[in-house]
Design a protein around this motif. Structure first.
Motif, PDB file in Angstrom:
ATOM      1  N   LYS A 259       1.603 -45.544  -9.424  1.00  0.00           N
ATOM      2  CA  LYS A 259       0.360 -45.909  -8.745  1.00  0.00           C
ATOM      3  C   LYS A 259      -0.657 -44.768  -8.839  1.00  0.00           C
ATOM      4  N   MET A 260      -0.196 -43.535  -8.656  1.00  0.00           N
ATOM      5  CA  MET A 260      -1.119 -42.395  -8.764  1.00  0.00           C
ATOM      6  C   MET A 260      -1.616 -42.209 -10.191  1.00  0.00           C
ATOM      7  N   MET A 261      -0.765 -42.436 -11.165  1.00  0.00           N
ATOM      8  CA  MET A 261      -1.209 -42.357 -12.555  1.00  0.00           C
ATOM      9  C   MET A 261      -2.326 -43.364 -12.827  1.00  0.00           C
ATOM     10  N   VAL A 262      -2.165 -44.568 -12.311  1.00  0.00           N
ATOM     11  CA  VAL A 262      -3.192 -45.594 -12.492  1.00  0.00           C
ATOM     12  C   VAL A 262      -4.483 -45.173 -11.804  1.00  0.00           C
ATOM     13  N   ASP A 263      -4.368 -44.578 -10.610  1.00  0.00           N
ATOM     14  CA  ASP A 263      -5.548 -44.114  -9.877  1.00  0.00           C
ATOM     15  C   ASP A 263      -6.344 -43.100 -10.683  1.00  0.00           C
ATOM     16  N   VAL A 264      -5.652 -42.287 -11.463  1.00  0.00           N
ATOM     17  CA  VAL A 264      -6.333 -41.254 -12.264  1.00  0.00           C
ATOM     18  C   VAL A 264      -7.235 -41.896 -13.314  1.00  0.00           C
ATOM     19  N   GLY A 265      -6.833 -43.040 -13.843  1.00  0.00           N
ATOM     20  CA  GLY A 265      -7.689 -43.776 -14.767  1.00  0.00           C
ATOM     21  C   GLY A 265      -7.666 -43.294 -16.199  1.00  0.00           C
ATOM     22  N   SER A 266      -6.651 -42.504 -16.566  1.00  0.00           N
ATOM     23  CA  SER A 266      -6.539 -42.028 -17.945  1.00  0.00           C
ATOM     24  C   SER A 266      -5.388 -42.750 -18.627  1.00  0.00           C
ATOM     25  N   LEU A 267      -5.740 -43.586 -19.607  1.00  0.00           N
ATOM     26  CA  LEU A 267      -4.689 -44.297 -20.329  1.00  0.00           C
ATOM     27  C   LEU A 267      -3.796 -43.336 -21.104  1.00  0.00           C
ATOM     28  N   ASP A 268      -4.380 -42.252 -21.621  1.00  0.00           N
ATOM     29  CA  ASP A 268      -3.574 -41.277 -22.357  1.00  0.00           C
ATOM     30  C   ASP A 268      -2.551 -40.612 -21.442  1.00  0.00           C
ATOM     31  N   ALA A 269      -2.982 -40.207 -20.244  1.00  0.00           N
ATOM     32  CA  ALA A 269      -2.053 -39.580 -19.302  1.00  0.00           C
ATOM     33  C   ALA A 269      -0.983 -40.578 -18.871  1.00  0.00           C
ATOM     34  N   LEU A 270      -1.393 -41.814 -18.621  1.00  0.00           N
ATOM     35  CA  LEU A 270      -0.433 -42.850 -18.235  1.00  0.00           C
ATOM     36  C   LEU A 270       0.573 -43.084 -19.350  1.00  0.00           C
ATOM     37  N   ASP A 271       0.100 -43.100 -20.585  1.00  0.00           N
ATOM     38  CA  ASP A 271       0.982 -43.295 -21.731  1.00  0.00           C
ATOM     39  C   ASP A 271       2.010 -42.172 -21.830  1.00  0.00           C
ATOM     40  N   VAL A 272       1.554 -40.922 -21.682  1.00  0.00           N
ATOM     41  CA  VAL A 272       2.459 -39.780 -21.808  1.00  0.00           C
ATOM     42  C   VAL A 272       3.519 -39.793 -20.710  1.00  0.00           C
ATOM     43  N   LEU A 273       3.111 -40.016 -19.467  1.00  0.00           N
ATOM     44  CA  LEU A 273       4.056 -39.967 -18.359  1.00  0.00           C
ATOM     45  C   LEU A 273       4.979 -41.188 -18.326  1.00  0.00           C
ATOM     46  N   SER A 274       4.437 -42.362 -18.637  1.00  0.00           N
ATOM     47  CA  SER A 274       5.300 -43.549 -18.645  1.00  0.00           C
ATOM     48  C   SER A 274       6.298 -43.481 -19.798  1.00  0.00           C
ATOM     49  N   SER A 275       5.860 -42.957 -20.928  1.00  0.00           N
ATOM     50  CA  SER A 275       6.791 -42.771 -22.052  1.00  0.00           C
ATOM     51  C   SER A 275       7.896 -41.796 -21.672  1.00  0.00           C
ATOM     52  N   ALA A 276       7.520 -40.730 -20.951  1.00  0.00           N
ATOM     53  CA  ALA A 276       8.524 -39.762 -20.507  1.00  0.00           C
ATOM     54  C   ALA A 276       9.529 -40.418 -19.571  1.00  0.00           C
ATOM     55  N   ALA A 277       9.056 -41.291 -18.684  1.00  0.00           N
ATOM     56  CA  ALA A 277       9.964 -41.972 -17.751  1.00  0.00           C
ATOM     57  C   ALA A 277      10.996 -42.801 -18.518  1.00  0.00           C
TER      58      ALA A 277
END
Length: 338
Positions: free
Chosen positions: A135-153
């Protein structure tokens, strides 16, 4: 049992995480506040379990990497706070899940959440923290950051399953083991470092540099942890020396000692790790074999190798206090064995 094996000195045993802590102090206070806020729930057991682990210590190295990396590239907003908190929640969730899988009783010197509240609650609260992180990743609004962290998960979860597939299997190779820790440990270090330049709007080369730095720092960090389980002191570990052995964990010192041993010695390892013959007498014998074949010092040498790669990854980046602190963290992670 408190056997401590003497180890060769690391590169810089005076290295400290304090410069990184000082540079990120103000932002870490904001991260800690957000951690407490986002760990809250109307379901009482959730904050109880989350706060038990969050309050149990740890240097919070991974979120500090995110904060320092964003500052190094000149970021001045506040999105890095949510990303750093997401990183810490991912780490905390992994610890909750790992303690259940490993049937661990102690974490940083305290009873694990699974001992106090049970396995089911621990797993589910870990899932809650992962949900809050996303949810916090989505709040940040960066698809690149979301991609990196979700891929890591996803990679971390793969690593946990891969570890199960090699658990208590003495035919595990060094390459097999490195694949496990690259996924389980290094992936989150890598993502924590890479989202810093992402949120700061840095370029591809800067992202690549920080990703490489984080990956190799994470590998070095885990290899040193492996050494500490056989060559550390219980007071410093927050667990008993030899816990990995008692749990039948395959770590690099075990892999090296097994592969270098005689057939009789390999038979001992198979009985100890695969069949559960891992009492105090067996641990003492294992420590002797690990010493005989130089497995701890060679594991430290591997950690130093990955530390060197992390240093080389940072080398082309602009000089400054944050880069210097990130460099020192490499030495700090390795010097924990001396």
């Amino acid at each position: 049992m408190g056997v401590v094996i003497p180890l060769d000195e690391g590169k810089n045993k005076s290295a400290s995480v304090k410069p990184l802590q000082a540079l990120t102090k103000d932002d870490m206070e904001r991260v800690n506040q957000l951690i407490l806020a986002k760990a809250g729930s109307h379901v009482d057991m959730i904050p109880e379990i989350a706060n038990h682990l969050i309050a149990s210590g740890g240097k919070r190295l991974r979120p500090m990497l995110t904060l320092a990396a964003s500052a190094m590239f000149g970021y001045e907003g506040d999105k890095h706070i949510k990303l750093a908190t997401s990183v810490e929640f991912m780490h905390t969730a992994t610890l909750l899940h790992d303690d259940v899988v490993d049937e661990s009783d102690l974490r940083r010197g305290s009873s694990t959440a699974r001992i106090i509240w049970g396995n089911q609650a621990s797993v589910l609260v870990g899932d809650f923290l992962l949900g809050q992180a996303f949810k916090m990743m989505v709040d940040v609004g960066s698809l690149d950051a979301l991609d990196v962290l979700s891929s890591a998960a996803a990679v971390i979860a793969e690593g946990e399953v891969l570890q199960l597939s090699v658990a208590k299997n003495m035919e595990t190779t060094e390459d097999d083991y490195l694949a496990v820790i690259r996924a389980k440990t290094a992936a989150l270090f890598s993502a924590a470092a890479e989202v810093g330049p992402i949120v700061a709007g840095a370029g591809k080369s800067e992202r690549n540099a920080m990703r490489s730095y984080g990956t190799n720092l994470g590998l070095a960090f885990q290899l040193v942890d492996d050494v500490l389980d056989y060559g550390g002191k219980a007071a410093e570990l927050g667990k008993n020396v030899g816990d990995d052995f008692r749990e039948g964990k395959i770590t690099l010192p075990v892999v090296l000692a097994y592969r270098r041993g005689t057939e009789d010695e390999r038979a001992f390892w198979r009985e100890a790790i695969e069949e559960g013959g891992n009492d105090d007498a067996a641990l003492s014998h294992a420590l002797g074999l690990i010493t005989k074949y130089g497995a701890l010092n060679d594991t430290i040498a591997r950690a130093n190798h990955y530390g060197d790669i992390a240093r080389d990854a940072l080398a082309p980046l602009p000089e400054g206090a944050h880069k210097a602190a990130l460099m020192e963290v490499i030495d700090f992670c390795i010097s924990r064995v001396v």
